[in-house]
Design an enzyme around this catalytic site. Structure first.
Site, short mmCIF file in Angstrom:
data_model
loop_
_atom_site.label_atom_id
_atom_site.label_comp_id
_atom_site.label_asym_id
_atom_site.label_seq_id
_atom_site.Cartn_x
_atom_site.Cartn_y
_atom_site.Cartn_z
N HIS A 1 -21.79 -41.50 -0.86
CA HIS A 1 -20.72 -41.59 -1.87
C HIS A 1 -19.47 -40.91 -1.33
O HIS A 1 -19.29 -39.70 -1.50
CB HIS A 1 -21.17 -40.91 -3.17
CG HIS A 1 -22.41 -41.50 -3.76
ND1 HIS A 1 -22.38 -42.36 -4.84
CD2 HIS A 1 -23.72 -41.37 -3.43
CE1 HIS A 1 -23.62 -42.72 -5.16
NE2 HIS A 1 -24.44 -42.13 -4.31
N HIS B 1 -24.10 -36.47 -6.13
CA HIS B 1 -23.90 -37.57 -5.19
C HIS B 1 -22.72 -37.29 -4.25
O HIS B 1 -22.62 -37.88 -3.18
CB HIS B 1 -23.69 -38.89 -5.94
CG HIS B 1 -22.55 -38.84 -6.92
ND1 HIS B 1 -22.72 -38.43 -8.21
CD2 HIS B 1 -21.25 -39.16 -6.79
CE1 HIS B 1 -21.56 -38.49 -8.85
NE2 HIS B 1 -20.65 -38.93 -8.00
N PRO C 1 -29.67 -35.73 -10.54
CA PRO C 1 -29.61 -36.16 -11.94
C PRO C 1 -28.40 -35.53 -12.63
O PRO C 1 -28.34 -34.32 -12.82
CB PRO C 1 -30.94 -35.65 -12.53
CG PRO C 1 -31.83 -35.48 -11.35
CD PRO C 1 -30.94 -35.03 -10.24
N LEU C 2 -27.46 -36.35 -13.00
CA LEU C 2 -26.15 -35.87 -13.44
C LEU C 2 -26.24 -35.01 -14.70
O LEU C 2 -27.04 -35.27 -15.59
CB LEU C 2 -25.21 -37.05 -13.67
CG LEU C 2 -24.87 -37.85 -12.41
CD1 LEU C 2 -24.00 -39.06 -12.75
CD2 LEU C 2 -24.20 -36.98 -11.36
N GLY D 1 -20.04 -39.06 -15.11
CA GLY D 1 -21.46 -39.23 -15.40
C GLY D 1 -22.08 -38.00 -16.01
O GLY D 1 -22.92 -38.09 -16.92
N HIS E 1 -16.99 -45.66 -4.68
CA HIS E 1 -17.92 -44.72 -5.31
C HIS E 1 -19.20 -44.51 -4.51
O HIS E 1 -19.47 -43.41 -4.04
CB HIS E 1 -18.27 -45.21 -6.72
CG HIS E 1 -19.00 -44.20 -7.54
ND1 HIS E 1 -20.28 -43.78 -7.26
CD2 HIS E 1 -18.64 -43.51 -8.66
CE1 HIS E 1 -20.66 -42.88 -8.15
NE2 HIS E 1 -19.68 -42.70 -9.01
N GLU F 1 -34.35 -28.71 -26.04
CA GLU F 1 -35.41 -28.55 -25.04
C GLU F 1 -34.92 -28.81 -23.62
O GLU F 1 -35.27 -28.07 -22.69
CB GLU F 1 -36.59 -29.48 -25.36
CG GLU F 1 -37.31 -29.18 -26.65
CD GLU F 1 -36.67 -29.85 -27.87
OE1 GLU F 1 -37.21 -29.71 -28.99
OE2 GLU F 1 -35.63 -30.55 -27.70
N HIS G 1 -46.05 -35.84 -33.19
CA HIS G 1 -46.09 -34.48 -32.68
C HIS G 1 -47.35 -34.20 -31.85
O HIS G 1 -47.47 -33.12 -31.28
CB HIS G 1 -46.03 -33.48 -33.84
CG HIS G 1 -44.67 -33.32 -34.44
ND1 HIS G 1 -43.92 -34.39 -34.88
CD2 HIS G 1 -43.91 -32.21 -34.65
CE1 HIS G 1 -42.76 -33.94 -35.36
NE2 HIS G 1 -42.73 -32.63 -35.22
#
Length: 662
Positions: free
Chosen positions: A26, A66, A115-116, A156, A261, A410, A472
């Site tokens: 990138h 990235h 993971p953005l 992102g 990109h 969470e 649950h």
């Protein structure tokens, strides 16, 4: 003396050259953010490339991971151990320059999340850790903990929901030494983001109680400098600097388009960019005068030297605090740790107790021996039993506590805990229901990938939670978590196993641990001293028989008690059945073959596994000749005492299944 732009162009050249040579990567974000990075790293960042893990360094996080060539370029140019050959081998097998580096502190990589958005949450955790450590260790005239956390993030990151959770927490806590740079280039992989992202980001962050600096020209060194100075002047709130940039800046035909990109620019465009930027040097060549101006080792040594002088005076004035701070930042356990272990392993447990309550008792026993403990819960403190009896919660006004109320977040909680651990000085643990580990899963996975010590307390671990019903009641969660590399999972059956699980989690420095705990009370199992010692091996013989077993039963957690009832009844009737309690399959699998074969003799192929969860984990242990009493469907709403027999989890059904194998 070179201009800011000429210095920034060194980043652009290295980035486009490395991506082009790899034909993968990138280039756009590194080229767009180069001017911001040059100002931050050369003029503001407190760091020493010769000592990447100096404890009072500023932390830098690349949440838009990235753009990793931006970080690699900075590390190489400023004098970290990363070499030019590493950059030439960008994204190649075995190279130090992976496509998405997660954590390599010896090279200067704090964390860089693929993971953005998670890097942003990690940065919140780092800034929180700095503030908590400062509250615990600083004394008047001795601010030995005093550093900023900087984070780069893109569109992102802003789109991902975790950015909301993390930003809300940071604003609530008033993390004034957290400064985020938003790379507002309006481009993502699919193109112009206006078709799917029209948020008013400055107003959004103002709503989180952040200090927001909007409309900063990210290609202007003067504008970036002014913004950073304003951000550092604000000490009561975190700051978001919204930088308008051009993705792929300098590539005349591809800048400001999605083509810049996520793919190499191509030889012709790289040549055109060189011409447009006035960069008249071959690939990977940085002129010596630019290298000298970029080199931050001398400046870093001077900055660290001043801090070392301060710390030397601190050590004289507060010797115990100095030793304790250094111990905690190394990640070592206290010298009296074994005394705490003995106390936890010998808790009085005369009556049935839910393992979440056993966990609470263990926390209470261990907390006085582990001052770096920092607990928490995602709004389920009373259910998870994660707050020690003497643990005071942190508040926006007081950061001396040892407990965090994360609210219903969470994912954010887990990523913040990752950041706390990455910063150093604490061992975080946080609780929620096991079923909600799904919300947190990607952050759990990143913690496992990075090999960092974080403890996840997952209570209400089966249909035993009862009336809340199948939304649950976890089914596939144990099997799913067991499948995750480097995550250690414990599902203890009573207080003794719960205590061993906690000790193992705290002593484990190379990865996270998850504890799956019950809502309902479980009986305490009788054991010999030898059996107690064997718990730490993950699986052991709890009930044995005379001679070679006809059948071996393997059980975990709440199902150990009903399996024990069935096995004892059959053995008293003249059968030969062994019961193996296996609270941690990964620990058992790591034992030597001789031990594993002693517990599960290969000659005994008639086996039964019992667990109130998906059966998938157990076929490797019971084999094709065995049986699994599991639950491969969703549960139901009802009392636990009705649900267990309804789904086949009873001593009678276990005994019946064993008899079928005789």
């Amino acid at each position: 003396m070179s201009t800011h732009r000429e210095l920034a162009n060194a980043i652009r050249a290295l980035s486009m050259d490395a991506v082009q040579q790899a034909n993968s990567g990138h280039p756009g974000a590194p080229m767009g953010m180069a001017d911001i990075a040059e100002v931050l790293w050369r003029d503001f960042l407190k760091h020493n490339p010769a000592d990447p893990q100096w404890l009072d360094r500023d932390r830098f996080v690349l949440s838009n991971g990235h753009a990793s060539m931006l970080l690699y370029s900075l590390l190489y140019l400023t004098g970290y151990p990363l070499k030019l050959e590493d950059i030439k081998h960008f994204r190649q097998l075995g190279s130090h320059t992976a496509g998405h580096p997660e954590h390599a502190p010896a090279l200067g990589i704090e964390t860089t999340t693929g993971p953005l958005g998670q890097g942003f949450a990690n940065a919140v955790g780092m800034a929180l850790a700095e503030k908590m450590l400062a509250a615990q260790f600083n004394r008047p005239g001795f601010e030995v903990i005093d550093h900023h956390t900087y984070v780069f993030m893109g569109d992102g990151c802003m789109m991902e929901g975790i950015s909301h959770e993390a930003a809300s927490l940071a604003g609530t806590w008033g993390l004034g030494k957290l400064i985020a740079f938003y790379d507002d280039n309006s481009i993502s992989i699919d193109g112009k983001v206006r078709g799917w992202f029209r948020d008013d980001t400055p107003k959004r962050f103002e709503g989180y109680h952040w200090h927001v600096i909007p409309n900063v020209d990210g290609q202007s060194a003067d504008a970036v400098t002014a913004a950073i100075e304003a951000a550092r002047a604000e000490t009561a709130r975190p700051t978001l600097i919204c930088c308008k940039t051009i993705i792929g800046f300098g590539a005349p035909n591809k800048q400001d388009t999605k083509a810049a990109h996520g793919e190499a620019l191509g030889p012709d465009e790289v040549a055109a960019a060189r011409k447009m930027l006035g960069w008249n040097y071959p690939p990977f060549e940085i002129p010596e005068d630019l290298r000298r101006q970029w080199d931050c080792r001398a400046k870093g040594a001077e900055i660290q030297g001043r801090w070392s002088e301060l710390f030397a005076r601190y050590r004289v004035a507060f010797p115990e605090l100095a030793v304790e701070l250094q111990r905690r930042m190394r990640g070592d356990l206290p010298t009296n740790w074994r005394a705490g272990v003995e106390e936890a392993l010998n808790l009085p447990t005369p009556k049935p107790q839910a393992t979440r309550q056993s966990s609470q008792a263990v926390i209470n026993a261990l907390e006085p021996f582990v001052p770096e403990f920092i607990g928490g819960s995602a709004d389920l403190t009373g259910s998870n039993n994660t707050q020690g009896k003497d643990a005071k919660a942190i508040t926006p006004e007081d950061f001396t506590g040892h407990y965090i109320h994360y609210g219903v977040r969470e994912f954010g909680m887990t990523a913040v805990m990752n950041g706390i651990t990455l910063h150093g000085g604490f061992i975080p643990f946080g609780g929620t229901f096991l079923v909600f580990s799904d919300y947190a899963r990607n952050a759990v996975r990143l913690g496992a990938l990075m090999g960092i010590r974080v403890i996840h307390v997952y209570t209400h671990d089966s249909i035993g939670l009862g009336e809340d019903g199948p939304t649950h009641q976890p089914i596939e969660h144990l099997a799913s978590l067991r499948a995750m590399p480097h995550l250690s999972l414990w599902r203890p059956c009573d207080t003794a196993e719960t205590a061993v699980a906690w000790v193992a989690a705290i002593e484990r420095r190379d990865g996270p641990t998850a504890l799956a705990l019950t809502r309902q009370a479980l009986p305490q199992q009788p054991r010999s001293a030898e059996q107690k010692a064997a718990i730490r091996r993950g699986g052991y013989t709890l009930i044995d028989c005379e001679g070679v077993p006809q059948v071996i039963v393997i059980a975990t957690g709440s199902e150990v008690a009903l399996a024990a009832e069935a096995v004892r009844a059959l053995n008293s009737g003249g059968h030969r059945v062994r019961l193996v309690s296996m609270p941690s399959t990964d620990l058992f699998d790591s034992q030597d073959a001789a031990y594993r074969d002693a517990v599960l003799p290969p000659v005994v192929t008639r086996r039964v596994a019992v667990e109130a969860a998906a059966s998938q984990s157990w076929w490797r242990y019971v084999g094709s000749a065995g049986r699994v009493i599991g639950l491969d469907r969703f549960g139901a709403s009802g009392k636990a005492s009705d649900l267990f027999p309804h789904f086949g989890f009873s001593a009678d059904n276990v005994a019946r299944t064993i008899r079928e194998l005789f």
